[in-house]
Design an enzyme around this catalytic site. Structure first.
Site, PDB file in Angstrom:
ATOM      1  N   ASP A 139       5.465   0.857  19.752  1.00 27.86           N
ATOM      2  CA  ASP A 139       4.240   0.083  19.632  1.00 27.86           C
ATOM      3  C   ASP A 139       4.216  -0.958  20.738  1.00 27.86           C
ATOM      4  O   ASP A 139       5.194  -1.144  21.450  1.00 27.86           O
ATOM      5  CB  ASP A 139       4.108  -0.547  18.241  1.00 27.86           C
ATOM      6  CG  ASP A 139       5.256  -1.464  17.895  1.00 27.86           C
ATOM      7  OD1 ASP A 139       5.949  -1.934  18.812  1.00 27.86           O
ATOM      8  OD2 ASP A 139       5.470  -1.720  16.698  1.00 27.86           O
ATOM      9  N   GLY A 141       3.994  -4.224  20.762  1.00 25.51           N
ATOM     10  CA  GLY A 141       4.533  -5.554  20.553  1.00 25.51           C
ATOM     11  C   GLY A 141       3.494  -6.549  20.084  1.00 25.51           C
ATOM     12  O   GLY A 141       3.829  -7.670  19.710  1.00 25.51           O
ATOM     13  N   GLY A 142       2.229  -6.151  20.079  1.00 29.64           N
ATOM     14  CA  GLY A 142       1.167  -7.077  19.703  1.00 29.64           C
ATOM     15  C   GLY A 142       1.291  -7.586  18.283  1.00 29.64           C
ATOM     16  O   GLY A 142       1.092  -8.773  18.017  1.00 29.64           O
ATOM     17  N   PHE A 143       1.629  -6.704  17.348  1.00 33.60           N
ATOM     18  CA  PHE A 143       1.752  -7.126  15.956  1.00 33.60           C
ATOM     19  C   PHE A 143       2.836  -8.192  15.808  1.00 33.60           C
ATOM     20  O   PHE A 143       2.641  -9.224  15.162  1.00 33.60           O
ATOM     21  CB  PHE A 143       2.083  -5.925  15.063  1.00 33.60           C
ATOM     22  CG  PHE A 143       2.273  -6.288  13.608  1.00 33.60           C
ATOM     23  CD1 PHE A 143       1.194  -6.271  12.735  1.00 33.60           C
ATOM     24  CD2 PHE A 143       3.512  -6.658  13.112  1.00 33.60           C
ATOM     25  CE1 PHE A 143       1.359  -6.618  11.392  1.00 33.60           C
ATOM     26  CE2 PHE A 143       3.682  -7.015  11.779  1.00 33.60           C
ATOM     27  CZ  PHE A 143       2.608  -6.982  10.918  1.00 33.60           C
ATOM     28  N   ASP A 219      -2.920  -5.004  22.161  1.00 36.73           N
ATOM     29  CA  ASP A 219      -4.116  -5.437  21.449  1.00 36.73           C
ATOM     30  C   ASP A 219      -3.843  -6.764  20.772  1.00 36.73           C
ATOM     31  O   ASP A 219      -2.702  -7.203  20.665  1.00 36.73           O
ATOM     32  CB  ASP A 219      -4.523  -4.397  20.402  1.00 36.73           C
ATOM     33  CG  ASP A 219      -3.455  -4.231  19.326  1.00 36.73           C
ATOM     34  OD1 ASP A 219      -2.284  -3.979  19.690  1.00 36.73           O
ATOM     35  OD2 ASP A 219      -3.762  -4.368  18.131  1.00 36.73           O
ATOM     36  N   GLN A 269      -9.198  -1.932  16.356  1.00 34.16           N
ATOM     37  CA  GLN A 269      -9.265  -3.090  15.480  1.00 34.16           C
ATOM     38  C   GLN A 269     -10.658  -3.164  14.849  1.00 34.16           C
ATOM     39  O   GLN A 269     -11.415  -2.222  14.924  1.00 34.16           O
ATOM     40  CB  GLN A 269      -8.941  -4.360  16.282  1.00 34.16           C
ATOM     41  CG  GLN A 269      -7.509  -4.424  16.812  1.00 34.16           C
ATOM     42  CD  GLN A 269      -6.498  -4.736  15.719  1.00 34.16           C
ATOM     43  OE1 GLN A 269      -6.838  -5.086  14.585  1.00 34.16           O
ATOM     44  NE2 GLN A 269      -5.224  -4.618  16.062  1.00 34.16           N
ATOM     45  N   ASP A 343       3.430   5.380  10.278  1.00 36.67           N
ATOM     46  CA  ASP A 343       4.793   4.865  10.263  1.00 36.67           C
ATOM     47  C   ASP A 343       4.896   3.698   9.306  1.00 36.67           C
ATOM     48  O   ASP A 343       3.896   3.064   8.983  1.00 36.67           O
ATOM     49  CB  ASP A 343       5.190   4.396  11.672  1.00 36.67           C
ATOM     50  CG  ASP A 343       4.430   3.136  12.077  1.00 36.67           C
ATOM     51  OD1 ASP A 343       4.945   2.029  11.838  1.00 36.67           O
ATOM     52  OD2 ASP A 343       3.315   3.263  12.625  1.00 36.67           O
ATOM     53  N   CYS A 381      16.816  16.990  -5.246  1.00 37.90           N
ATOM     54  CA  CYS A 381      16.616  16.547  -3.861  1.00 37.90           C
ATOM     55  C   CYS A 381      17.647  17.206  -2.959  1.00 37.90           C
ATOM     56  O   CYS A 381      18.825  17.322  -3.314  1.00 37.90           O
ATOM     57  CB  CYS A 381      16.735  15.030  -3.781  1.00 37.90           C
ATOM     58  SG  CYS A 381      16.576  14.375  -2.101  1.00 37.90           S
ATOM     59  N   CYS A 383      18.623  16.085   0.041  1.00 38.98           N
ATOM     60  CA  CYS A 383      19.179  15.199   1.065  1.00 38.98           C
ATOM     61  C   CYS A 383      20.694  15.094   0.944  1.00 38.98           C
ATOM     62  O   CYS A 383      21.286  15.427  -0.092  1.00 38.98           O
ATOM     63  CB  CYS A 383      18.534  13.807   0.989  1.00 38.98           C
ATOM     64  SG  CYS A 383      19.205  12.726  -0.287  1.00 38.98           S
ATOM     65  N   CYS A 386      21.987  12.864  -2.093  1.00 35.88           N
ATOM     66  CA  CYS A 386      21.906  13.474  -3.421  1.00 35.88           C
ATOM     67  C   CYS A 386      22.878  14.640  -3.581  1.00 35.88           C
ATOM     68  O   CYS A 386      23.334  14.934  -4.694  1.00 35.88           O
ATOM     69  CB  CYS A 386      20.476  13.927  -3.697  1.00 35.88           C
ATOM     70  SG  CYS A 386      19.333  12.542  -3.974  1.00 35.88           S
ATOM     71  N   HIS A 412      18.130   8.924   1.576  1.00 34.12           N
ATOM     72  CA  HIS A 412      17.323   9.544   0.525  1.00 34.12           C
ATOM     73  C   HIS A 412      15.853   9.144   0.630  1.00 34.12           C
ATOM     74  O   HIS A 412      14.961  10.002   0.542  1.00 34.12           O
ATOM     75  CB  HIS A 412      17.857   9.168  -0.857  1.00 34.12           C
ATOM     76  CG  HIS A 412      16.926   9.553  -1.953  1.00 34.12           C
ATOM     77  ND1 HIS A 412      16.763  10.866  -2.372  1.00 34.12           N
ATOM     78  CD2 HIS A 412      16.048   8.808  -2.698  1.00 34.12           C
ATOM     79  CE1 HIS A 412      15.845  10.916  -3.323  1.00 34.12           C
ATOM     80  NE2 HIS A 412      15.399   9.684  -3.537  1.00 34.12           N
TER      81      HIS A 412
END
Length: 446
Positions: A139, A141-143, A219, A269, A343, A381, A383, A386, A412
């Site tokens: 991303d 870095g704006g956030f 942004d 935005q 994400d 599961c 994974c 598990c 998991h």
């Protein structure tokens, strides 16, 4: 580390950007509206109280697809696991591959501060640095610049609209560490207080040197607490920054001879305002971006409506990434309204507090009832956790403050979310999406 002087282009000499760009593509597969046409009632519910600009109501825009990058393909819809500092917290990259993660997302702000983009560039890029050979995202870095700069740490309230306060509000007891102007943002590092500068051009230089397959334009983050007037001002600034990002991205792509092509996504935005969201999509949709990120303030109850507004306007043949969601109901809402990837840090964040996902909901392993529970975190599961460890053992690790508890629960949780999205993709293709959604959410929230 100085923001500007340490980030010169790493190579010189022209290279045909269009030829490099051919290594990135997106192809639409099955469309939800065609594999299983929704009922009029389903469309009415999905309308969210509004209507499409062309008169259609609540149409579902979900689809499957394939994103092709220099480091492999991503079958969409797909959950992109977050590896903020070039690592998914407590989990090895090899484990992420084994559990089915298709791509990882790292954070440009954090990697800029430590270890620095020049280190990743010298290592051969983000993937090589972290021993991950699949697709990667960063991303802009704006956030983080805005949220950490306002003293809110990792969370900004996106649950309610409240414009009674000032547009430059900061968290109680905190000082403002980020200051926005037309050219960019001055901010202080949350690590040591050093002053830094991010602009569209600097963000592009940083992300090019980090070397992810997909990166985002710089942004300005706004929240549901900003006034309508400030949202309009900020949206126009983000549009101008997007144009500058495109120019710098094209320049760096041509200069960085021999480097794999890095796709650039524009960020949409506009907060909760339909006209601003649609305007942003039309403005950025007309620019030569490779895809788009839908970001900013999203009320949970209106998430689907806002995503649909955007995807009705954005180019059909380019991928759309919804930033920062992972709750099952949000995921299904995003998918059926046309989000291709998304994400969130939540699977590993809650794991560090002993929370684990199951088809019947989320539970905390710290509870005393798990002390003698020798079953897996989730029956059935597939994974690694598990297959090899019991709830009792991981409960003991958590109570003993052993770090491996976070590792085992994170494996998991990541597998749970990745598999749920994979199954949703298969359900679109088979025409069973709405049944799968109803069964999954009905059980999870029962």
């Amino acid at each position: 580390m100085p923001a500007d002087s340490s980030l010169p282009p790493s190579a010189s000499g022209p290279a045909p950007a269009a030829a490099q760009q051919s290594t990135f593509s997106f192809e639409v597969g099955a469309r939800l509206s065609e594999t299983r046409p929704p009922s009029s009632g389903q469309r009415e519910v999905n309308d969210g109280g509004g209507s499409r600009h062309d008169g259609e109501r609540g149409e579902f825009l979900g689809r499957t697809g394939t994103i092709t990058t220099p480091h492999g393909q991503i079958q969409t819809p797909a959950f992109i696991a977050v590896g903020t500092k070039a690592t998914v917290k407590a989990v090895l990259p090899e484990s992420m591959k084994d559990l089915g993660a298709q791509a990882l997302l790292a954070n440009a702000y954090h990697l800029y501060l430590q270890p620095g983009p020049e280190i990743l560039d010298a290592a051969g890029g983000l993937g090589a640095f972290m021993n991950w050979d699949g697709p990667t995202f960063t991303d802009s870095g704006g956030f983080q610049v805005m949220s950490l700069g306002s003293g809110f740490k990792k969370v900004i309230d996106m649950t309610s609209v409240d414009m009674s306060g000032p547009d430059d509000a900061v968290a109680p007891g905190k000082e403002r560490l980020a200051h926005v102007d037309e050219d960019g943002v001055w901010f202080k590092s949350h690590l040591n207080g050093d002053r830094h500068r991010f602009s569209p051009e600097i963000s592009m230089r940083v992300q090019h040197r980090i070397g992810a397959d997909i990166m985002f334009a710089f942004d300005e983050l706004t929240t549901l607490q900003n006034s309508r007037g400030y949202q309009e001002e900020s949206l126009e600034r983000t549009r101008r920054w997007a144009e500058r990002c495109v120019v710098e991205h094209e320049r760096l792509t041509a200069e960085r001879v021999g480097k794999p092509y890095q796709a650039l996504f524009g960020v949409i935005q506009g907060a909760q305002y339909e006209d601003l969201r649609r305007k942003a999509c039309r403005d950025l949709g007309g620019m030569p971006f490779d895809g788009f990120g839908i970001g900013g303030a999203l009320e949970k109850e209106n998430l689907g409506t806002i995503v649909r507004w955007c995807n009705e306007e954005l180019p059909e043949n380019k991928p759309r990434h919804l930033l920062g969601i992972s709750e099952p109901d949000d995921i299904f809402t995003a998918i059926e309204n046309g989000a291709d990837t998304f994400d969130c840090v939540s699977p590993t964040r809650v794991a560090r507090n002993s929370a684990f996902y199951t088809p019947s909901g989320r539970f905390n392993l710290s509870g005393a009832r798990y002390k003698k529970d020798f079953g897996p975190l989730q029956d059935g599961c597939d994974c690694y956790t598990c297959a090899n460890y019991s709830r009792a053992y991981i409960h003991h690790l958590y109570k003993a403050h052993e770090m491996v508890s976070a590792t085992l629960i994170s494996i998991h949780n990541e597998r749970f979310v990745v598999k749920m999205v994979d199954d949703a993709r298969l359900a679109i293709e088979s025409g069973d999406f709405f049944e799968f959604k109803g069964e999954t959410l009905g059980r999870y929230y029962s």
